[in-house]
Enzyme design. Sequence first.
Site, mmCIF file in Angstrom:
data_model
loop_
_atom_site.group_PDB
_atom_site.id
_atom_site.type_symbol
_atom_site.label_atom_id
_atom_site.label_comp_id
_atom_site.label_asym_id
_atom_site.label_seq_id
_atom_site.Cartn_x
_atom_site.Cartn_y
_atom_site.Cartn_z
ATOM 1 N N ASP A 85 -15.014 -31.233 -7.790
ATOM 2 C CA ASP A 85 -14.702 -31.813 -6.485
ATOM 3 C C ASP A 85 -16.013 -31.937 -5.713
ATOM 4 O OD1 ASP A 85 -13.666 -32.617 -4.087
ATOM 5 O OD2 ASP A 85 -12.474 -30.820 -3.711
ATOM 6 N N CYS B 176 -13.990 -38.048 -3.129
ATOM 7 C CA CYS B 176 -13.803 -38.555 -1.767
ATOM 8 C C CYS B 176 -14.579 -39.856 -1.551
ATOM 9 C CB CYS B 176 -14.236 -37.511 -0.743
ATOM 10 S SG CYS B 176 -15.969 -37.031 -0.866
ATOM 11 N N GLN C 29 -10.664 -29.260 3.552
ATOM 12 C CA GLN C 29 -10.279 -30.652 3.743
ATOM 13 C C GLN C 29 -9.803 -30.884 5.171
ATOM 14 O OE1 GLN C 29 -10.800 -33.026 1.720
ATOM 15 N NE2 GLN C 29 -10.874 -32.203 -0.361
ATOM 16 N N CYS D 205 -6.896 -46.448 20.349
ATOM 17 C CA CYS D 205 -8.018 -45.803 21.038
ATOM 18 C C CYS D 205 -8.769 -46.809 21.912
ATOM 19 C CB CYS D 205 -8.962 -45.187 20.011
ATOM 20 S SG CYS D 205 -10.362 -44.326 20.745
#
Length: 435
Positions: free
Chosen positions: A362, A388, A265, A70
Amino acid sequence: MSQVIDDLYIESLVYGGNGLGYHDGKVIFVPQTAPGDRVSCRVVKAKKRFAEARLEKVLEASAERCLPTCPVFGQCGGCQWQHLPYKVQGAWKEQIFADLLHRQAGADRALIRPLVAAVEPWYYRSRAQLKLQVTGQQLVMGFYRRGSHVVVDHKKCPILHPSLNQAASVFREALNGFRHSHRMTQLDLGIGDDGQVRAVLHYLGTEGAAVADFLRPRVSDVGISLFLQGGRKNKPQLVCGEEDLCIRVGEPPLALAYGPGGFAQVNLEQNRAMTETVVDAVQQCGAKRVLDLYCGMGNLSLPVARRVGEVVGVEGFAPAIAKARVNAQRNGIDNAFFHHLAADGAASQLSSGPGFDLVMLDPPRSGAFGVIKELQVLRPRHILYVSCEPPTLVRDLQPLLQDGYCLEWSQPFDFFPQTHHIESVSLLRRKSAVA
């Protein structure tokens, strides 16, 4: 004037993406560096035992370095590791995750499984929140610069799904110079497994009807569904197209819909791999009655429901619970029941009668410390924690591992190539229980 360190050797990487070196007995964290680099850096924040520094120059490049894809890497805060080949990223994620669980939670390294790498390390993101700013007369669209609220403009993000990059260009062209653009703060883009693209444009002005009329033909002609969001607490208003995006999970596949403002997700392929791991774990536990906290629209609840007697899902976002119920009905699942409740307190409230032999959770990045205290009292036979954020996972596991639970295994997944983020699934068993 801030201190310049003329020659710093980078020894390793840490969670958060920074390189780590030592200078005068103090730990120095430097972003955009690789193990084996020798760099010049400027200290921007000094503490007693560590300092944070800005990279000034790479004096001698590590053999592990590569050219970032990038053109705005290093300015944009979306990625931290494009300067590392993907195999190197995976090796460091695996090591960082294992070190955190071993050193801070006391987990046996033998119980920490290898990282499940992504099949595709580029153009994988199915969702993104692009920030908008008008500078002069020019619309700027992209992600924030690291540690700031300055938007770094980019024409094509190499971790976004190609269709989302195309959708972003449609809005960029339409909104640049549009008289209401200065009241637009964010563009949420998402894509389903069927290729449908949905956009939610955050507009804080009072002329929503005019904005909708202007954008409707420009986005409907290219098949984009569009909503206007008039504020964080307001319901998104449909401008054109379908409300839902659908993803596929499980085998045979279930089609799960989620609405604007809902959660799915960002890496759909990795989500399927993780869901398969969860379903296998639940079956190996011999679970019959399962509680799924932070269940969303049923991403884990519904695949698991096909393998157990009953699943009870809990979610604090009411629209997600409505979608979970619809998803169960559409997929012919009649043993999954969903409740609009805060996760804290829900396990106690719903555990009357036979109780739950397995609790899945979660949570968001902030973790689930309140829920963990509750589970220490209820003591289900198994706990399956999808995380996460490794630091909050470690924090939440510590009291359980010190109070009658043992780690069966922990499995890291790479949902976010080119970044430092690590997803994981960890299975715990009550020591007095036999699976």
